[in-house]
Design a protein around this motif. Structure first.
Motif, PDB file in Angstrom:
ATOM      1  N   VAL A  60     -11.466  27.582 -14.980  1.00  0.00           N
ATOM      2  CA  VAL A  60     -12.712  26.651 -15.020  1.00  0.00           C
ATOM      3  C   VAL A  60     -12.465  25.740 -16.309  1.00  0.00           C
ATOM      4  O   VAL A  60     -12.755  24.432 -16.517  1.00  0.00           O
ATOM      5  N   LEU A  61     -12.990  25.840 -16.611  1.00  0.00           N
ATOM      6  CA  LEU A  61     -13.338  25.948 -18.283  1.00  0.00           C
ATOM      7  C   LEU A  61     -11.556  25.241 -18.797  1.00  0.00           C
ATOM      8  O   LEU A  61     -11.750  24.231 -19.603  1.00  0.00           O
ATOM      9  N   LYS A  62     -10.870  26.401 -18.610  1.00  0.00           N
ATOM     10  CA  LYS A  62      -9.252  25.549 -19.390  1.00  0.00           C
ATOM     11  C   LYS A  62      -9.002  23.594 -18.970  1.00  0.00           C
ATOM     12  O   LYS A  62      -8.444  23.032 -19.414  1.00  0.00           O
ATOM     13  N   ARG A  63      -9.618  23.973 -17.512  1.00  0.00           N
ATOM     14  CA  ARG A  63      -9.213  22.071 -17.166  1.00  0.00           C
ATOM     15  C   ARG A  63      -9.600  21.147 -17.303  1.00  0.00           C
ATOM     16  O   ARG A  63     -10.315  20.148 -17.873  1.00  0.00           O
ATOM     17  N   ILE A  64     -11.190  22.039 -18.011  1.00  0.00           N
ATOM     18  CA  ILE A  64     -12.497  21.333 -18.283  1.00  0.00           C
ATOM     19  C   ILE A  64     -11.425  20.803 -19.911  1.00  0.00           C
ATOM     20  O   ILE A  64     -11.599  19.267 -20.150  1.00  0.00           O
ATOM     21  N   LEU A  65     -11.508  21.801 -20.282  1.00  0.00           N
ATOM     22  CA  LEU A  65     -11.012  21.752 -21.565  1.00  0.00           C
ATOM     23  C   LEU A  65      -9.878  20.404 -21.730  1.00  0.00           C
ATOM     24  O   LEU A  65      -9.660  19.874 -23.265  1.00  0.00           O
ATOM     25  N   ARG A  66      -9.236  20.650 -21.161  1.00  0.00           N
ATOM     26  CA  ARG A  66      -7.858  19.772 -20.772  1.00  0.00           C
ATOM     27  C   ARG A  66      -7.960  18.415 -20.855  1.00  0.00           C
ATOM     28  O   ARG A  66      -7.215  17.644 -21.395  1.00  0.00           O
ATOM     29  N   GLU A  67      -8.470  18.323 -19.757  1.00  0.00           N
ATOM     30  CA  GLU A  67      -9.283  17.310 -19.638  1.00  0.00           C
ATOM     31  C   GLU A  67      -9.916  16.256 -21.081  1.00  0.00           C
ATOM     32  O   GLU A  67      -9.689  15.141 -21.428  1.00  0.00           O
ATOM     33  N   LEU A  68     -10.550  17.140 -21.740  1.00  0.00           N
ATOM     34  CA  LEU A  68     -11.050  16.572 -22.884  1.00  0.00           C
ATOM     35  C   LEU A  68     -10.372  16.141 -23.882  1.00  0.00           C
ATOM     36  O   LEU A  68     -10.376  15.099 -24.731  1.00  0.00           O
ATOM     37  N   CYS A  69      -9.354  17.444 -23.485  1.00  0.00           N
ATOM     38  CA  CYS A  69      -8.427  17.093 -25.146  1.00  0.00           C
ATOM     39  C   CYS A  69      -7.268  15.499 -24.623  1.00  0.00           C
ATOM     40  O   CYS A  69      -7.227  14.427 -25.339  1.00  0.00           O
ATOM     41  N   ASP A  70      -6.831  15.229 -23.229  1.00  0.00           N
ATOM     42  CA  ASP A  70      -6.375  14.211 -22.816  1.00  0.00           C
ATOM     43  C   ASP A  70      -6.626  12.937 -22.391  1.00  0.00           C
ATOM     44  O   ASP A  70      -6.589  11.881 -23.309  1.00  0.00           O
ATOM     45  N   GLY A  71      -8.094  13.501 -23.066  1.00  0.00           N
ATOM     46  CA  GLY A  71      -8.884  11.982 -23.281  1.00  0.00           C
ATOM     47  C   GLY A  71      -9.243  11.585 -24.243  1.00  0.00           C
ATOM     48  O   GLY A  71      -9.583   9.623 -24.960  1.00  0.00           O
ATOM     49  N   LEU A  72      -8.957  12.273 -25.668  1.00  0.00           N
ATOM     50  CA  LEU A  72      -8.581  11.704 -27.161  1.00  0.00           C
ATOM     51  C   LEU A  72      -6.846  10.903 -27.446  1.00  0.00           C
ATOM     52  O   LEU A  72      -6.634  11.278 -29.107  1.00  0.00           O
ATOM     53  N   ASP A  73      -6.037  11.790 -26.548  1.00  0.00           N
ATOM     54  CA  ASP A  73      -4.913  11.898 -27.182  1.00  0.00           C
ATOM     55  C   ASP A  73      -4.227  10.869 -26.763  1.00  0.00           C
ATOM     56  O   ASP A  73      -4.443   9.776 -26.352  1.00  0.00           O
ATOM     57  N   GLU A  74      -3.112  10.652 -27.747  1.00  0.00           N
ATOM     58  CA  GLU A  74      -2.434   9.462 -28.412  1.00  0.00           C
ATOM     59  C   GLU A  74      -3.589   7.948 -28.743  1.00  0.00           C
ATOM     60  O   GLU A  74      -3.112   6.969 -27.880  1.00  0.00           O
ATOM     61  N   ARG A  75      -4.565   8.342 -29.239  1.00  0.00           N
ATOM     62  CA  ARG A  75      -4.988   6.843 -28.971  1.00  0.00           C
ATOM     63  C   ARG A  75      -5.631   6.889 -31.281  1.00  0.00           C
ATOM     64  O   ARG A  75      -5.590   8.531 -31.501  1.00  0.00           O
ATOM     65  N   LEU A  76      -5.986   6.283 -31.409  1.00  0.00           N
ATOM     66  CA  LEU A  76      -6.555   5.888 -32.873  1.00  0.00           C
ATOM     67  C   LEU A  76      -7.758   5.871 -32.825  1.00  0.00           C
ATOM     68  O   LEU A  76      -8.274   5.432 -32.357  1.00  0.00           O
ATOM     69  N   LEU A  77      -8.383   6.875 -33.212  1.00  0.00           N
ATOM     70  CA  LEU A  77      -9.881   7.333 -33.235  1.00  0.00           C
ATOM     71  C   LEU A  77     -11.058   7.057 -34.526  1.00  0.00           C
ATOM     72  O   LEU A  77     -10.287   7.228 -35.600  1.00  0.00           O
ATOM     73  N   LEU A  78     -11.511   5.907 -33.903  1.00  0.00           N
ATOM     74  CA  LEU A  78     -12.527   5.012 -34.902  1.00  0.00           C
ATOM     75  C   LEU A  78     -14.033   6.320 -34.927  1.00  0.00           C
ATOM     76  O   LEU A  78     -13.884   6.448 -33.736  1.00  0.00           O
ATOM     77  N   PRO A  79     -14.783   6.221 -35.740  1.00  0.00           N
ATOM     78  CA  PRO A  79     -15.991   7.031 -35.572  1.00  0.00           C
ATOM     79  C   PRO A  79     -17.359   5.532 -35.595  1.00  0.00           C
ATOM     80  O   PRO A  79     -17.143   4.966 -36.794  1.00  0.00           O
ATOM     81  N   GLU A  80     -17.662   5.741 -34.991  1.00  0.00           N
ATOM     82  CA  GLU A  80     -18.443   4.236 -34.819  1.00  0.00           C
ATOM     83  C   GLU A  80     -20.278   4.090 -34.930  1.00  0.00           C
ATOM     84  O   GLU A  80     -20.749   3.468 -35.500  1.00  0.00           O
ATOM     85  N   LEU A  81     -20.580   5.389 -35.603  1.00  0.00           N
ATOM     86  CA  LEU A  81     -21.633   5.945 -36.089  1.00  0.00           C
ATOM     87  C   LEU A  81     -21.168   6.135 -38.024  1.00  0.00           C
ATOM     88  O   LEU A  81     -22.234   6.758 -38.372  1.00  0.00           O
ATOM     89  N   SER A  82     -20.061   5.895 -38.528  1.00  0.00           N
ATOM     90  CA  SER A  82     -20.116   5.589 -39.852  1.00  0.00           C
ATOM     91  C   SER A  82     -21.251   4.711 -40.279  1.00  0.00           C
ATOM     92  O   SER A  82     -20.435   3.507 -40.165  1.00  0.00           O
TER      93      SER A  82
END
Ligand SMILES: Nc1nc2c(c(=O)[nH]1)N=C([C@H](O)[C@H](O)COP(=O)(O)OP(=O)(O)OP(=O)(O)O)CN2
Length: 164
Positions: A60-82
Motif C-alpha cells: 500500500v505504501l509503495k502504491r501511494i508513493l508511486r502515485e505521489l511521484c506520478d503526480g509530479l512527473d514530466e512537469r515544470l515545477l514552480l513554487p507558489e510561495l516564493s
C-alpha cells in the motif's frame, strides 16, 4: 510486559522517481537557468509489529508513493510561495515574473507547488505531508515516517514525522 520495539521498513524502489523541470531561486535577482532532474524518492517507516507479525502492508505504501511521484512527473515545477516569483495564469498560459524577466509556459506543462522554492528540502516535506494525508497511512501502528527526495546521486533531503 508491553513491548515497545519499533521496526523500520525501508522502501527505496528505482521506480519511485519523477522527471521534472525547475530552477532554484537564490535571491530576488539570482536564479538558475531552467533545467531538469530525475528526482528519486525513498521512504522509511517505523512501526510496532502486530501479533500477526506485520507492521503494515508496505505494498500500500509503495502504491501511494508511486502515485505521489506520478503526480509530479514530466512537469515544470514552480513554487507558489516564493517571495521572489509572481505567478499569473491566463488563457491557458502561466507567466512567472522574476526580477525583470517574464517566463511564459503552457498551463499543461506547469505544476504549481505550495513551496517556497523547488528544492529537495521543500519537496521532501511536501511529499511527506501528502503521504500522511492519505487515509491508508493514518495507521496508529506507524510511529515515524522519513521521506527522502534526491535531485541526483549522493544528494538527498529527508523530512521526518514522529507520532506524539
Ligand atoms: N540546498 C539546496 N541547494 C541546491 C538545490 C537544492 O535542491 N537544495 N538544488 C540545486 C539545483 O537543483 C542544481 O541544479 C543541482 O545541481 P547539481 O548539484 O549540479 O546536480 P547534479 O546531479 O548535476 O550534481 P553533480 O554533483 O554535478 O553530479 C542547486 N542547489
Amino acid at each position: 510486559m508491553v513491548d515497545h520495539t519499533l521496526t523500520r521498513i525501508e522502501i527505496s524502489k528505482e521506480y519511485l522517481n519523477f522527471s521534472a523541470g525547475h530552477f532554484t531561486i537564490f535571491s530576488a535577482t539570482e536564479r538558475e537557468n531552467l533545467h531538469g532532474h530525475n528526482f528519486q524518492v525513498r521512504c522509511n517507516v517505523s512501526a510496532s509489529v502486530g501479533d500477526d507479525g506485520m507492521a503494515f502492508d508496505y505494498v500500500v505504501l509503495k502504491r501511494i508513493l508511486r502515485e505521489l511521484c506520478d503526480g509530479l512527473d514530466e512537469r515544470l515545477l514552480l513554487p507558489e510561495l516564493s517571495p521572489h516569483l509572481h505567478i499569473e495564469r491566463q488563457d491557458g498560459q502561466v507567466t512567472a515574473l522574476f526580477a525583470d524577466e517574464r517566463l511564459v509556459f503552457l498551463e499543461r506543462d506547469v505544476l504549481l507547488l505550495p513551496v517556497r522554492n523547488v528544492t529537495i528540502e521543500e519537496l521532501a516535506p511536501l511529499l511527506l505531508a501528502r503521504l500522511r494525508d492519505r487515509p491508508e497511512v493514518a495507521d496508529r501502528a506507524i510511529r515515524c515516517i522519513e521521506l527522502g527526495v534526491s535531485s541526483g546521486a549522493g544528494q538527498w533531503a529527508h523530512a521526518c514525522w514522529e507520532s506524539s
